[in-house]
Structures are given as C-alpha cells and as structure tokens.
Design a protein around this motif. Structure first.
Motif, PDB file in Angstrom:
ATOM      1  N   CYS B 245     -16.014  26.785  26.269  1.00  0.00           N
ATOM      2  CA  CYS B 245     -16.975  26.712  25.183  1.00  0.00           C
ATOM      3  C   CYS B 245     -17.663  28.064  25.039  1.00  0.00           C
ATOM      4  O   CYS B 245     -17.444  28.971  25.839  1.00  0.00           O
ATOM      5  N   SER B 246     -18.513  28.180  24.027  1.00  0.00           N
ATOM      6  CA  SER B 246     -19.172  29.461  23.820  1.00  0.00           C
ATOM      7  C   SER B 246     -20.108  29.738  24.991  1.00  0.00           C
ATOM      8  O   SER B 246     -20.579  28.815  25.669  1.00  0.00           O
ATOM      9  N   ILE B 268     -13.418  14.769  14.155  1.00  0.00           N
ATOM     10  CA  ILE B 268     -14.525  15.620  14.584  1.00  0.00           C
ATOM     11  C   ILE B 268     -14.121  17.089  14.512  1.00  0.00           C
ATOM     12  O   ILE B 268     -14.901  17.936  14.086  1.00  0.00           O
ATOM     13  N   MET B 269     -12.891  17.384  14.902  1.00  0.00           N
ATOM     14  CA  MET B 269     -12.452  18.779  14.889  1.00  0.00           C
ATOM     15  C   MET B 269     -12.061  19.226  13.490  1.00  0.00           C
ATOM     16  O   MET B 269     -11.659  20.374  13.302  1.00  0.00           O
ATOM     17  N   LEU B 293      -1.412  22.146  22.382  1.00  0.00           N
ATOM     18  CA  LEU B 293      -2.574  21.378  21.929  1.00  0.00           C
ATOM     19  C   LEU B 293      -3.838  21.873  22.625  1.00  0.00           C
ATOM     20  O   LEU B 293      -4.871  22.097  21.971  1.00  0.00           O
ATOM     21  N   ASP B 294      -3.746  22.058  23.933  1.00  0.00           N
ATOM     22  CA  ASP B 294      -4.908  22.539  24.681  1.00  0.00           C
ATOM     23  C   ASP B 294      -5.385  23.875  24.112  1.00  0.00           C
ATOM     24  O   ASP B 294      -6.579  24.118  23.958  1.00  0.00           O
ATOM     25  N   HIS B 295      -4.411  24.698  23.793  1.00  0.00           N
ATOM     26  CA  HIS B 295      -4.739  26.004  23.232  1.00  0.00           C
ATOM     27  C   HIS B 295      -5.515  25.841  21.921  1.00  0.00           C
ATOM     28  O   HIS B 295      -6.538  26.491  21.687  1.00  0.00           O
ATOM     29  N   GLU B 299      -9.455  26.736  20.832  1.00  0.00           N
ATOM     30  CA  GLU B 299      -9.891  27.558  19.701  1.00  0.00           C
ATOM     31  C   GLU B 299     -11.107  26.955  19.024  1.00  0.00           C
ATOM     32  O   GLU B 299     -11.947  27.661  18.469  1.00  0.00           O
ATOM     33  N   TRP B 300     -11.175  25.640  19.067  1.00  0.00           N
ATOM     34  CA  TRP B 300     -12.326  24.952  18.459  1.00  0.00           C
ATOM     35  C   TRP B 300     -13.521  24.961  19.406  1.00  0.00           C
ATOM     36  O   TRP B 300     -14.626  25.341  19.040  1.00  0.00           O
ATOM     37  N   THR B 301     -13.267  24.567  20.651  1.00  0.00           N
ATOM     38  CA  THR B 301     -14.402  24.418  21.568  1.00  0.00           C
ATOM     39  C   THR B 301     -15.105  25.745  21.812  1.00  0.00           C
ATOM     40  O   THR B 301     -16.323  25.796  21.967  1.00  0.00           O
ATOM     41  N   VAL B 302     -14.320  26.826  21.822  1.00  0.00           N
ATOM     42  CA  VAL B 302     -14.891  28.107  22.208  1.00  0.00           C
ATOM     43  C   VAL B 302     -15.952  28.576  21.211  1.00  0.00           C
ATOM     44  O   VAL B 302     -16.756  29.448  21.517  1.00  0.00           O
ATOM     45  N   LYS B 303     -15.954  27.951  20.049  1.00  0.00           N
ATOM     46  CA  LYS B 303     -16.935  28.348  19.030  1.00  0.00           C
ATOM     47  C   LYS B 303     -18.250  27.592  19.176  1.00  0.00           C
ATOM     48  O   LYS B 303     -19.190  27.826  18.411  1.00  0.00           O
TER      49      LYS B 303
END
Lengths: 420, 404, 420, 404
Positions: B245-246, B268-269, B293-295, B299-303
C-alpha cells in the motif's frame, strides 16, 4: 452433569461433555478437550461443517468425509447435525446444554445471542456451563464484526510483518496457524474456567480472541518499539533480535540448516571451532589467521571480520550435505537443526523411538493412517487413544434417540424438516 | 481484588528462557502462585534481552518482564546443599513442579520425578523439553530458533520462487508448546484436586509443534505429497496474499474465497471487466494467473493507504487487514478497547505494556497485575510467608549461601 | 458419440450422456434414462441434494446416504457435486454440456436463465443438446412462479377434488404422485426431442408442466363439465365414472377388492363369468342369470337395477377372502383385483416369475436390497440392472480428474470455495 | 405449421380402451402418423364411454375417445377375413412400430405375434402393454385400471388412516404406464435408427406402476414396514393438507415447510392466539398436534374463498393452491395462457376442448390438431396413400367386406 456421571478415572475429563459448535476457527479447542477424555459432541449444521471442504483431501479428491484438515482436528469427537436457526433446533440444543459441561462456539459475535443461545440464556439453563467463544477479535471492540481469514489474523498479530525478506512482502507459515493457536488458547481458557467451576460450582463465559493469541508471536519487537520507538523489520535469513541482524538460516548442498551465527565477541570459543572445521575443509579467510583464538583481542574484532566469518561459514555449508553439516555442528557442540520437511518429520528417528505416531483406523475407507500422537505424555491421565473424526451426523442416533429419548419416528421428521 | 480461577494453585517453577515460562504465564495470569526459582549464576538469557534495565545480577529486560509477569522470584544456589534443601521445601509446598531443562538436569540435582514423589507424593511434575524426556535424541541441545526448523515450520515459510525458505521470525515453537502444555497441566491439577493423585507430564516441544502441522503431515502420510512453502498463497482462496500500500513498508492482507467476494472486490477496484476476463473470471483461472492478478491488485493497493483499503474491503464483507508492525499493534484500536496490554510499573524499566492472554473470563480476570520480578525479589517472602520459615531459619540459610 | 460395443448390452440409450440437475420433481426422469442405458450424471449442490432428506430411511436412520426415497429414484446414476451458481461452477458445467446429449433440470422457471445457463446459452455451446425443464406449472403463464409441493400439483390438476370420501376433504395418494408423473411426462418429452435431433441435428428445449401431466388423471370429468356442466364429485368407493354412481371397491371377508361393474361389450364377459361363479356357490338369483349383459348400458340402467346387481355381488364377495377371490377370478377371467399392500406385492408369484426384482448390492450398508426392476421388458436392449444410487459426489474423481483432466490442486480450490 | 418432432414415425396402433391409446396419444400429439386399427363390429370400447353426444352412445359420440385419440387416423379391418390379415401385414411392412394392449396371446392367435411380425418387417418394433406382462402365471388375468390400481398398491395407499381406503379416482395405472411405454418406444426407435435392429417391448402396467411406489417398497424390503394411508399428511410439513374454504365444496391445499413460512402464515391469519400456543411452538409439536392444528387452520380458511387463500399465501411465498374441480380447470388462467386445451371441431360432437400433453417443445409444436377420428374415417387414405393401393384393389376389398 459431571457430578452425576460415572467419572472415568483414566483421564482428566472423562465423564464431561462438551458441545462443539466451532468451524475451523476453534476446532483445536474441542480436539484438545477430547484428547483429555471429554465426550466432545460436534454440533454440525445439516449437511456438515463447512470446514469439511478444506484441503488437503484423502486421495486428493474433495469430499466432505475426506478432508485431512478436518480429520486432523476432529479426532475423538462425536458428530450430530442440528440447525440452531430453527425453534426445534434450539429446543434440542437447550436439552443438550442441560447435560453438558462445556459449550464451544466460533460464530460471529452476536450470533448465539440472536438464536437465543447467548451465555445468559445457557447460564440460566445450566449455571455450571462453561461457554467458550473463539472469534478473530473477541466479542468486543471495533473490529469484532470483521470478516476474517487465517491470513488476516496472522497479518494483524505482528508476526507476519517480521517474517520474510526486507525487499519483499511479509509472509506467513504456509500451513495456516492462527486458527489453530486460537483454538489451543481457547482450550487453556476453557480449562482455566473448568478448574474454577470444579472448585466453586460456577460456570462462566470465555471470550477468546484469535489475533490476541497470535500477538505473543512478536514479543521482542513490541518493547523495542515501546522503549526506543524503533521498528523491528523482517530480514530474511537473519534474525533482527537486538537491533542487529544475525544469520540463522544456512543453505547447504541439499537443503538448509538452522543455527545462530556465533558472535566472535561473545562466543569466541564456538567461533574457533568453526575456524578449525573450515581449515580442515580448506575454506579459511586469511584475516582469521591473524587472530589468536585462545586469547582474542576483542578490540581487533571489527564488524568486517564478523561478516567474513559469516560468509566463510556460508561457503563451508555449501560444500556439505545436510546430514554432514548436522553431524559436524553437533560434534562441535553447536545448537542446530535441519530444516525439516514433512517427509523428514515422518522419518525422524526420535519420534519413532518415542512411538509418537498413532495409527488411526478409517474403516470406511479401508485405511489406517499414522496421525501425530499425544501432544503430551502424562503418567496418570494420558491423552486418550485416537479415534477417527466422525462422519456427518454419525452419532445422531446415539445422542438423539438413545440419550435424549427422541423417538426414531420424530428423528425422521426432524431430518426431513431440515432440523437435524 | 476479584477472585481468580486458579487461586490457590501452587507452582514451583524452575523453567527458563521462553517455552517454559510462557506455559507458566497462563497459570500465573489465571491466579496461581508461581514461584520462579532462579539462580544468580544462571538467570536465563531472557533477563538480558534488550531493551533492558538494571545492572549485573539485577538486570531486567522488558521481554522477561512480559513473559514472567505475575510471578514471584526466589534465587537459589543449586550447587549449595542448603540451596537444594530450600528447593525441596518448595517441592513439598507445591502442587506443581515445572521445568524445561535439558533432560537429566533435574535428576542431577536430585529432583527427578522419583525423588519429587518421595518428598510430595501427590506432586505434578511438568516437564517441557525440545524432544521429550526419552528417545535417542532427547538430550540434543535445541533452542526455539532451531526447533522451529526441526519441527518443519521453517520449510513451510518462504517465497516459492526462491531457493531457500525464510525462517519464521522469533521462535515459533515457543508459542505452540505452551498452549498445549497448559491445557494438560490445568487438567492434571483438577484431576489431582479430585483424586489426590499427582503425575509426571512429559511435553516434547517437537511433538506439540507437530500438532499444528497435522493436516500437512496427514497429506504426506496419505497422499505422499510433501507440503511446500507457498508465500502467502492459499491452496484454495485466490487472490490471497499481502499487497503493498502507499507509504513505507505498508501492506494489506487480502483473502478472497468465493464468487460473492470476488464480485464485490472487482466492483471496489473498479474493474468490472475482470468479471468476464478469461484470466480472472473463475477461481481456477485466477489461481492459474495468480501472479499476474497479484501484480494488478498491487497496482491498485499501492495507491491507497492500508487503513483505507482495510476499511473499504471490510465494509464490503471482504477479509482484509493491516500487516501490523509493532507501532500498529501498540496503537490498534481493537487492542486498546479490549485492554490486551496492561501498563505495569517496573522498578528498573519504568512503566510499559505487558501482554495478557488471548482470552477473557467473565467472572475471573486473567490480566497481568505485577511486572516480571527482579531476580530474587521474593526470596524472603517465599521463605517466610509461603514456606513458613522462621526469621532465624531464613537468615541461617542466607548465611549458608543457599541463595545467590 | 457412438462407440458402443455390439457384444454387450448397453441399453437403448447406451451412447448418451445426461446431466441431471433435478430435485425430487424430476428424479424419476433421469432414473428411467439410466435404466435405458444412458450415463446419467446427477449434479448435486455441495453437501448433497436436498432430496436426500426425504423419508423413508434405511433402518429409519435419517442420513443423507440412507434415504430410500433418494436411493429409489437415483439408482443407476452417477453423482458429482457442483454449485452452478458460482462462476467456476458455470464454467465446469458448460464444459460438461459440450459432452452431454441431455440436460434435465427442475429449478424455478427462469433460474437457469438468470445463471446464464438457459437453453439459449447452452444451445450456443452445444446446438445438439436437449434441455428438459420440469416445473409445477411450466415455464410460462401466471402460475409459473407459484410455490409448490407435490400435493398442490395434484390439487390443481382436478384429481384430488374427485378422490376421497364425500364427507371429508379431497385426498391425494399417500405416497405423493405428481412429481413422479411429471417426471415420466418429462421423459417422453425428452425422447420426442431426442428423436427430432437424430433426424435434424437440432436440440431443443422441453418445457414440462407437472400439473398438466396430472390432468389426465381426471379422465372424463373435464368434458363432463364442458359438455354437460356437471361437476363430478368424490364419492369414496362409489364413482360417477359412467354417469351413474358405481361401486368400485367391495369389502370382502378380510379386506377389499376392486371390481367395476361395466356394461356393454366391455363388461359382458366378466359379468357373465362372475354370475356363473356365484351360481356355482348357489348365490346367483334367477334374475342375475337372465340378464343380457352385452346390451346392458350402465349409463342408462335404473338405480333399482344397479342396486339389485350390486347387493348380490356384495353379498357374494363377503363370503370370500381377498386371496380366494383373486385366485378364482384369475381362473375364471373375471376382472377383479385385491387391494394389495406393498407386502402383498412383494410376495407376488407373478413378479417373481417375471424376474422383476433387482437385487442391488449396497456394500456401504453391507446389504442387498430388492428394488423394482426393469420398467419395461425389452428383447434387444433390455433395461440395465439397477445399481446403487451414488453417494454424494461419488464420481467427482471420474468426471473431474479422469475426464476433465483437472488436478487435485484445482479441485482443492473448488472445494475451499464451496464450488464442489 | 412447423415441423413436429416425430414427423415420419409410422405406427400401426392396435391399442384400445385407455393404457394403450394413451401411450400412442403421446406419439400422435408429437407428430407421428398413428393408424388406429379397429373393426366395425368390435370398435374400441371407449368409443361409447360417457359423456356421449346428447347422452346417446355411438361410435363417434364419446368426448373422452376424441380426447384420447386426437391426431390419430382410424382404419377399420375385419381380422377374421383372410384378406384382412393380409392387409394388416402390409401395414406392418409400412410401419416402424406396432402397438397393442390386448390380453396376452391375442395377437399370436391372429398370427400377429412378434415372431410373425419380424418375418414381415425384420426391423419392426413391437410394443405390448398388458396388465401384468406377457409372461408369468398371472399374465392372462383380465384387468381394468380400476382393478389394477388396487393390485399395484395405490388403493391401499389412498384414504384416511381411520377409514377404509378411498380409491384414487379414475384408473390410476392407466396414467402411470403410458409415458413409460412411449418413452421406451422412442429409445427403441433411436436404437433401430443407429443399428437397424428392431425389438419387442413388453410393458407390464403392474410393474410400471410399482416404480411410482418404489420408496414404500424399499421401506418394506429394508425396514419391514407396510406403508399405510396418511390422508393428506406428509412428514416434511405442518400444516400440510387440504382445508375447507367458504362456498360449497371449496377447498385449498396448504403446506408450511419451515419457520419463516410458519411466521408468515401466522401473520396472514392475523396472529390468532392459538397459533402462539406452546403446543404449536416447534415443528415437532405442530406435527404431534397436527389434527388440532388442521382444525384451527380450517377455522381461518373457511372464512375465505380458496382463491383468496391461494393468493394471500402465494404472495408471501407459502405453497397454497385451489383444489380444482372440472370447471376450475376449464377456467384456469395458467392453462389458458399455455393453451393446454385446444378447441377442435368434431364432425359429430361439435366443438370440444382437447387436452395437450404436459409439455412444450421449443422447436417442434405438439398437441391436438385433429379430433379423435370417426370409426374408419381414414381407411381409404391409409390404403391409398400409405399402402399404395390402387382404386381397383380398394374397391375389391370393400366389396369383400375386409373393412368391416
């Protein structure tokens, strides 16, 4: 009730009855009570406990009567089916509570109350009852309603944050652990309440938080943070114990071995033994020759030399097989263990010598499977001999007809109506 | 003070390091009187674990205080015959003698089970050791770090794409053994109370640990499949793992087990197209394309901050949680509300959090009340109050060097 | 798809595969197809079909593998578990549809469409597939979504209104029949569609209404209303089948026999022979002996005449037992049958002589059970011998691993997600 | 009109009365060409079954006959005439299927047993339906549906437990056998199309009927229990039965399966005091006190029309339905929408509703198109079109009285 039953003097809980409503979250609690001799009746919803669908499976093909996960943590239990969400189911359950000493459940907080089966209701029926609720976060607090997974309980316990490589994501043990530990913690809590009940006649309510039972997996890091505000981080094969990294994991030719790299400054004698061993193998760093190992000058031991010791030992390990390495380490008095797989475990001589494995008959599959045996040896009240986990509703007749006296005809009605 | 469940239970506690003391913690928190028998020459490594305070023999660590809260400490010189005499008096007093030395040590002191029974016929002896009291390897040295490898936990931890496993942090078997040991010990106490019979309990930390791997062991015995490390993957849930995550080193654990959760997650994503994407539409496809998929999830969670993701997913009834670090744990609102930690004032270390047990009993509290004792803090109290020695008798022992 | 070996009887439907998604509304349809040789794969939800809780049970043990109702109507099938409401389940189901010739289902109308598995969807995957939907009122019309049960289908078919005693409520047969008749109707629909497919290569959707299939049981009462505005009412043992009330059930010494006093050519022989029989025992009046049976029309016969006839017959029957009457009637060619119980039926020498019963091995219960055998005797492709109904998911391995080449790991995922 | 499913299937139909004609009825309604063979001197007995046009019996006046034989063709033949038999053999050569339901032995007496037919048409499929099958000691026993339903056990299983049986109205086995037979015929036809092989099908209406009682039979074989009458009660629901409603002979059936439904049902009834009594508080108790429960439910239903009860309950998801009488069935909106009845103009009777089979096929319509044939109506058509007879030959046969 225990006092009216013929007590079985071979076990701790012989003659006591537990009603086990748990799924995988609390299975180990009832499992432990059953090992201690209690009659643990697993109360499954009609169709069976959902944890019966958890892999692995006997023969690799999923089947509710073949989950090895279910087998492992439901040995020595009985099984009845009962739908607690019906009035009939509740009435029957209440009858069973009168005869029981323990109730264990792992529903979402509030569920039992919603069925009219919360502790106050059960206490009213049987004031001696010990009711144990095993949930991810306990019955109170802002997270009590959280949707759970074993992974999440591990993640939120601090344990995962510390495990893994620093440049990669935190990881857990691949055979999920949180629910098992929560169940074991539940068993302690239940036994504690049981002890009190036996002295005072009073039952009580036991609220177990799985995450809290996992919190102790990270004990050293918390004071470190509290006192110095420093975050302990994961460090792969190293152990960050006192703000310093110490290698504990050593790959060798055919696997790996665990031991703690001795610090030259603290344990020069152990280090000397390594140096001599390496010399035998022709792996020796030049800088070690300059040290008088019998009377080392601690001031001259730089971090660089300590690092060189580590890399030399790493090189040494890579020239040896796991058994050679273990043999050498033990001969030199270094505490070490091979990184065992399940295969290694099942071949372990010590376990065999202690007669650890217990053959459990699975007549329905025509198989006999070696299970991990007693979790503790007790001279007076040994753990009971293992009996396979029950089939879905295997003891319906015994409990409903023979014990509660429900006529067989009514049993059929209850089945058809989806109550049992 | 409220009643406690194990009030009146008396334990002569010879345990040291972690696995033994953690077992006795459960009893101490439950109200048992646990007298920790130490010696100045062998006080146990955990007293010196940083962060620490105090000096020399009086050294105390926060970890030691945590693992030994609610216990009393008596410091006996076991090399002195008068010291052993005191130890035997404790045996006579106690319901339980607990120890986790290398097998043979207690016998060396004349405190094997046979001897204890002579002193106190109904004594319960609780013995915890790496590999049990019997068998060819029973005396091989072990510590928690090596034992978790021996038991198989290490081989089951790590990234599948790397050559080597990663050891689980800490000493995992130090958690598994106490949990099961305490269960039987309390049972044995109840049994003793009812029948007057003591017994000897032999806990092998290896064997107790294996109970926590039973499904994998059965899989090997039955299907000859040797379980391997698989990072955070699950054999059935997918996606299932921790996602960056960020922020710095912030991670969120997410586990999805069924269709409903997956559909909600895609919503949600804001990835409704994934529902029809042949790579992800079914659990089997997701498993096949798990790393991809994890990748994408990363990309979403890191934001987003991890707290935001946890709450968002939990609001939609999806299992998600922060990978908590020490600071997170100390500030965790759930832990605070449930008062898992008890702030206790330690004479050398000041006031700090002590962890409790993972459960609450409705009538009998189990929270820590006193910090871990300073070495020998209760020597006189134990001799005078618990063993009933007279003042002279006690001083005589002091003079004879029975205590360190 | 035609790979049958000529030397072994595979039944008339040997080459075909049926996916059977039905509950009790459609069990019999697939069962009969299996008897005819088709490979019928019952697709059960994880945990098993709800029909497994229908009584009676083997030894009255209400257990999902012991429902005699289930065993009876799912014999000779295979079973896999699959939740077709999940995406994975749908994916697998579609793979199976490619291999299938028939799909039978009995969900509420529209359910399969909502899952994306309606006929249109399936025919895109396999244009040859015949999909048969069995529902209480059919897929269309205002009643299509009615909540139903077996008795309701009977009630709304008109059959119950005319069955039972006039002073009591309308009746159904105590072993409910509507779903069975609906299933038989569905089989016919399926076979008609199958025939068309053979000729054209085109599959289609068969929409079966259970209630509609049941309406035939009202025989002529519907035209009675349409033509004569007469509502036929129930009259217990007296029917108004031919216009006037006629006794159809006659008490005898130890029970009752069925006998219809028909007029005209249809009843002439029987009536003549009965009078001869009565005469041989001195119980036929001269009046009886002189009746011209060929020209007696019951529709126009006077009540006085009818009563005189029936009183005489009634008196006669009461001098004999069920067995005596049955035996003698057979010899004399009188159309009469005793009211048999299942016990009487099981002792039938006729069924024995025709080798009707199938002895079915239930190794799991360690017992052989006699089942009703072939529903029709066929010379070239006899019905296959009945085999035990499958256990829940008994053929998961066959279908998923051997046929669809899925791995144990994939099955573990599906199990954990409660898909299989 | 679109193609029908069984177009091209040719049936020489010797069946009469009910069980046989109802079997070929399926084939005819699905598009098969079914030639019903009768003789003028001895037509199918059902041709005079009431109701008849103007209450006057006559071969073409029975409404029931027309319904059961819709879409079929009628040909008359005198089988005792040598040329009649000759003609039958030509029909057999033409046909795919020969169907009959005489008493066993009758066809053989006419020289029309399966062995004889095979000589004429090696791939012929012969279907025989009889009361108790073609073989066995009781094969020759005469039976009607009325008697056979007693033999098969249905009568014993219909009625109130406190009374003698009230036999199921009609001739129940005449309804259970036909679908079995027709479906087996289609399977045999499929087999013949694949292999060229015909065969002989021997359906015992008795045996076919037993499949509708299998659970009760297994219950006897396994548990030794002889199933008895239970009125309208069933073990899986309470209340479950038929309740008197307002009006004369108006009834509604109701079944309440679970608690949700029971709660909703109570609400619909206006929460009467009795419904909350202890004796009805659980399913087991409702079952135990079912008779009282039924009486009390009836106090409520008797204040409403069955249509209202059905509507009120169905709206809340509870199974309820009007016990329909003949008039209700004609007026049933569901049957109307599905066009279950088709009004066909019968040359002697006039317009008459003919019922359809219980299913619809999406591509190939089925159902009544033509009313049941008048006796001999299609003799000429069959001879000329199907058997390819010349005018001359046909006239000769008429003259010879072959068609009488």
């Amino acid at each position: 009730m225990a006092s009216e039953k013929t007590r079985d003097n071979q076990t701790v809980l012989g003659g006591y009855r537990a009603l086990d409503l748990t799924d995988e979250k609390g299975a180990m609690c009832g499992w432990a009570l059953a090992a201690l001799g209690a009659e643990v009746i697993k109360v499954e919803p009609p169709g069976g406990d959902p944890s019966r669908s958890i892999p692995p499976f006997y023969g690799g093909v999923p089947h509710p009567e073949k989950s090895l996960f279910f087998f492992a943590y439901n040995t020595n239990k009985k099984s009845i089916t009962l739908n607690l969400e019906t009035v009939d189911g509740r009435v029957i359950f209440e009858k069973l509570v009168r005869s029981a000493d323990f109730v264990i459940e792992s529903f979402k907080p509030g569920y039992m109350e919603a069925q009219g089966l919360g502790y106050s209701a059960l206490d009213h029926i049987n004031p001696r009852i010990v009711m144990t609720a095993i949930t991810p976060f306990g019955q109170t607090g802002p997270y009590r309603g959280f949707k759970t997974s074993d992974l999440m309980c591990s993640a939120m316990s601090g344990f995962m944050y510390l495990t893994g490589d620093p440049d990669r994501e935190p990881i857990r043990i691949s055979v999920p652990q949180a629910y098992a530990l929560g169940g074991a913690e539940g068993a302690i809590a239940t036994m504690t309440a049981h002890y009190f009940r036996e002295r005072t006649g009073e039952g009580q309510y036991v609220d177990v938080s799985i995450r809290e039972s996992m919190l102790k997996t990270a004990p050293y890091s918390l004071p470190w943070m509290e006192k110095y505000g420093k975050l302990t981080k994961r460090s792969g094969p190293y152990w960050t114990l006192m703000g310093q990294n110490t290698r504990v994991h050593w790959p060798c030719k055919d696997g790996s071995v665990t031991f703690v790299l001795p610090a030259i400054k603290i344990n020069p004698d152990l280090c000397r033994r390594f140096i001599e061993w390496m010399a035998e193998k022709g792996i020796i760093h030049e800088s070690f020759n300059r040290i008088d190992w019998n009377h080392p000058d601690m001031a001259s031991i730089t971090p660089q030399i300590q690092n060189e010791l580590e890399s030399s030992i790493l090189n040494l390990c890579k020239t040896l097989t796991r058994s050679e390495l273990m043999e050498g380490l033990i001969a030199r008095g270094i505490t070490a263990a091979p990184v065992n797989t399940m295969e290694d475990i099942s071949r372990n001589e010590q376990l065999r010598a202690r007669d650890f494995w217990e053959q459990v008959e699975h007549g329905e599959m025509g198989a006999s499977i070696p299970y991990p045996g007693a979790f503790i040896r007790a001279t007076e009240t040994p753990c009971v001999k293992k009996h396979r986990a029950p089939m879905i509703g295997e003891h319906n007749r015994e409990i409903y007809v023979d014990f509660l006296g429900i006529p067989k005809k009514e049993l059929v009605i209850l089945k058809v109506a989806g109550i049992i | 003070m409220c009643r406690q469940a194990l009030e009146g239970v008396k334990i002569a506690d010879f345990t040291w390091a972690a696995a033994g003391p953690l077992t006795m913690s459960y009893l101490a928190h439950g109200g048992a009187t646990v007298v920790k028998i130490e010696s100045g020459t062998r006080s146990g490594a955990s007293r010196s674990f940083p962060p620490r305070g105090g000096e020399g023999g009086m050294i105390s660590s926060m970890m030691f205080s945590n693992d030994n809260s609610d216990k009393l400490s008596i410091s006996i010189n076991m090399k002195n015959p008068r010291g052993v005499e005191v130890a035997k008096k404790l045996v006579l007093w106690a319901d339980v003698v607990a120890e986790n030395f290398r097998p043979g040590t207690m016998e060396k002191w004349g405190l094997g089970y046979a001897e204890l029974k002579k002193i106190n016929p109904s004594i319960i002896m609780f013995r915890s050791s790496a590999r049990g009291q019997t068998g060819p390897d029973s005396k091989v040295a072990e510590n928690g770090i090596t034992l978790q490898s021996l038991t198989g936990f290490t081989s089951l931890t790590g990234y599948p794409d790397k050559n080597d496993p990663t050891p689980p942090w800490g000493a995992y078997t130090d958690l598994t053994a106490p949990a099961l040991g305490a269960v039987m010990l309390i049972g044995a106490l109840d049994y003793r109370a009812k029948t007057g019979k003591g017994q000897c309990l032999d806990l092998s930390q290896l064997e107790a640990g294996l109970q926590f791997l039973a499904p994998a062991i059965l899989d090997y015995h039955v299907n000859h499949l040797c379980a391997r490390r698989m990072g955070n993957a699950s054999s059935y849930g997918v996606p299932h793992g921790v996602y960056r995550c960020s922020g710095n080193d912030r991670w969120c654990a997410i586990a999805i087990f069924d269709d409903r959760e997956w559909k909600a997650f895609c919503r949600i994503m804001d990835k409704p197209e994934w529902l029809d994407d042949p790579r992800f539409a079914t659990a089997i496809a997701r498993k096949k394309n798990e790393s991809e998929l994890d990748h994408l999830i990363n990309e979403w969670t890191v934001k987003h901050p991890v707290e935001e993701i946890m709450n968002l997913l939990q609001d939609n009834n999806i299992s998600a949680g922060i990978v908590e670090n020490s600071a997170d744990i100390l500030n965790d609102p759930q832990i605070k509300e449930r008062q898992f930690f008890e702030k206790l004032e330690h004479p050398h270390l000041g006031s700090f959090f002590h962890h409790g047990v993972g459960f609450r009993l409705s009538k009998t509290p189990c929270n820590p009340r006193t910090p871990g004792p300073i070495l020998g803090q209760h020597t006189e109290h134990v001799c005078r109050e618990l063993l009933g020695l007279g003042k002279d008798e006690y001083e005589n022992l002091v003079d004879a060097g029975a205590f360190t | 798809m035609t790979n049958q070996k000529q030397d072994k009887n595979m039944g008339a439907l040997g080459p075909y595969r049926v996916l059977d998604l039905t509950d009790e509304k459609g069990f019999l349809c697939g069962r009969l197809m299996a008897d005819l040789g088709a490979e019928v794969i019952k697709i059960e939800p994880p945990g098993g079909d709800p029909g497994r809780s229908l009584p009676p049970f083997y030894k009255d043990d209400p257990h999902p593998e012991k429902s005699l109702y289930y065993l009876a109507y799912n014999a000779s099938k295979k079973s896999i578990t699959l939740d077709i409401e999940t995406t994975d389940g749908q994916d697998i189901f579609k793979k199976l549809v490619k291999t299938a010739d028939f799909v039978i289902e009995s969900y509420r109308p529209g359910h399969m469409d909502n899952l994306g598995l309606g006929y249109e969807d399936l025919s895109r995957i396999n244009p040859r597939v015949v999909v048969t939907s069995i529902s209480p009122f059919g897929q269309t019309g205002p009643y299509r979504n009615f909540h139903s049960f077996d008795l309701l289908c009977s009630a709304m078919s008109g059959h119950m209104f005319i069955t039972g005693d006039p002073d009591r409520a309308p009746l159904h047969i105590s072993l409910p029949q509507a779903y069975l008749l609906g299933s038989a109707e569905a089989l016919m629909a399926t076979m008609a569609a199958h025939y068309y497919r053979r000729k054209t290569g085109l599959g289609q959707h068969a929409d079966v209404a259970i209630r509609d299939a049941m309406i035939k049981t009202t025989v002529n009462t519907v035209p009675m209303w349409e033509y004569k505005n007469e509502i036929t009412k129930r009259g217990g043992v007296f029917w108004t089948l031919r216009g006037e009330k006629q006794r159809v059930l006659w008490p005898c010494k130890d029970g009752a026999v069925s006998f219809g006093m028909h007029g005209g050519g249809f009843g002439a022989k029987t009536n003549r022979e009965l009078v001869k029989w009565m005469d041989s025992e001195g119980m036929a009046s001269d009046f009886l002996k002189t009746i011209d049976w060929e020209n007696l029309d019951m529709e126009t016969a006077t009540p006085e005449l009818y009563n005189e006839l029936s009183d005489a017959i009634l008196r006669f029957f009461q001098t004999h037992t069920k067995k005596e009457l049955a035996r003698e009637a057979l010899d004399r060619g009188v159309m009469l049958s005793p009211v048999q119980t299942v016990a009487d039926i099981s002792e039938s020498t006729q069924l024995e002589a025709r080798d009707f019963w199938d002895e079915v091995e239930h190794w799991d219960l360690n017992v052989r059970i006699r089942y009703p055998g072939a529903f029709i005797q066929i010379t070239e492709t006899p019905c296959l011998k009945t085999t035990r109904a499958p256990h829940i998911g008994e053929h998961n391995e066959d279908i998923y691993i051997r046929e669809l080449k899925m791995t144990s790991e994939e099955l573990a995922i599906l199990s954990g997600a409660r898909v299989i | 009109m679109s193609k029908q499913a069984l177009e091209g299937v040719k049936v020489a139909d010797f069946t009469w009365v009910a069980a046989g004609p109802l079997t070929t009825n399926y084939l005819a309604q699905c598009g098969a060409t079914v030639v019903k063979i009768e003789s003028i001197t001895k037509p199918d007995g059902i041709r005079t079954f009431p109701p008849n046009k103007d209450n006057q019996a006559g071969p073409n006046r029975s409404l029931l006959f027309s319904m059961e034989n819709a879409n079929k063709l009628s040909m008359t033949l005198n089988l005792k005439h040598p040329k009649g038999l000759e003609l039958v053999k030509r029909l057999v050569a033409w046909a795919d299927i020969v169907a009959e339901n005489y008493r066993p032995g009758t066809m053989e007496r006419w020289g029309l047993g399966y062995e004889d037919l095979k000589k004429i048409n090696p791939s012929i499929i012969m279907f025989s339906s009889s009361a108790q099958g073609q073989t066995g000691p009781d094969a020759g026993m005469g039976a009607t549906g009325i008697t056979l339903q007693s033999l098969s056990g249905f009568t014993h299983l219909t009625g109130w437990p406190d009374r003698d049986p009230a036999p199921p109205w009609g001739a129940y086995t005449d309804l259970t056998a036909p679908a079995f037979g027709a479906a087996a015929l289609m399977a045999a036809l499929d087999y013949r199309d694949r292999t060229g092989k015909g065969q002989y099908l021997d359906l015992s209406q008795y045996e076919a009927g037993l499949h509708y009682l299998s659970p009760a039979i297994l219950d006897y074989h396994v548990n030794g229990r002889v199933a008895g009458r239970t009125g309208n009660a069933q073990p899986y629901a309470a209340p479950h039965g038929v309740y008197r409603c307002s009006g004369e002979e108006r009834w509604c059936c109701i079944a309440v399966f679970n608690e949700k439904e029971w709660t909703a049902f109570r609400q619909i009834m206006g929460e009467p005091g009795w419904a909350k009594e202890e004796r009805f508080s659980t399913f087991l108790k409702r079952k135990k006190n079912e008779a009282e429960l039924n009486a009390l439910v009836e106090t409520w239903t008797s204040r409403h029309s069955p249509e209202d009860v059905m509507a009120m309950l169905q709206e809340k998801g509870i199974s309820a339905g009007v016990v329909k009488n003949a008039q209700d069935i004609y007026e049933d909106p569901q049957l109307k929408e599905r066009e279950f009845f088709k009004k066909l103009d019968h040359p002697e009777i006039g317009p008459l509703s003919h019922r359809s089979v219980g299913f619809k096929l999406s591509r190939t319509p089925c159902g009544p198109i033509r009313p049941g044939p008048c006796l001999g109506e299609h003799t000429e058509q069959v001879c000329r079109e199907f058997l390819g007879m010349s005018d001359e030959e046909f006239v000769d046969l008429i003259t010879d009285g072959v068609f009488e």
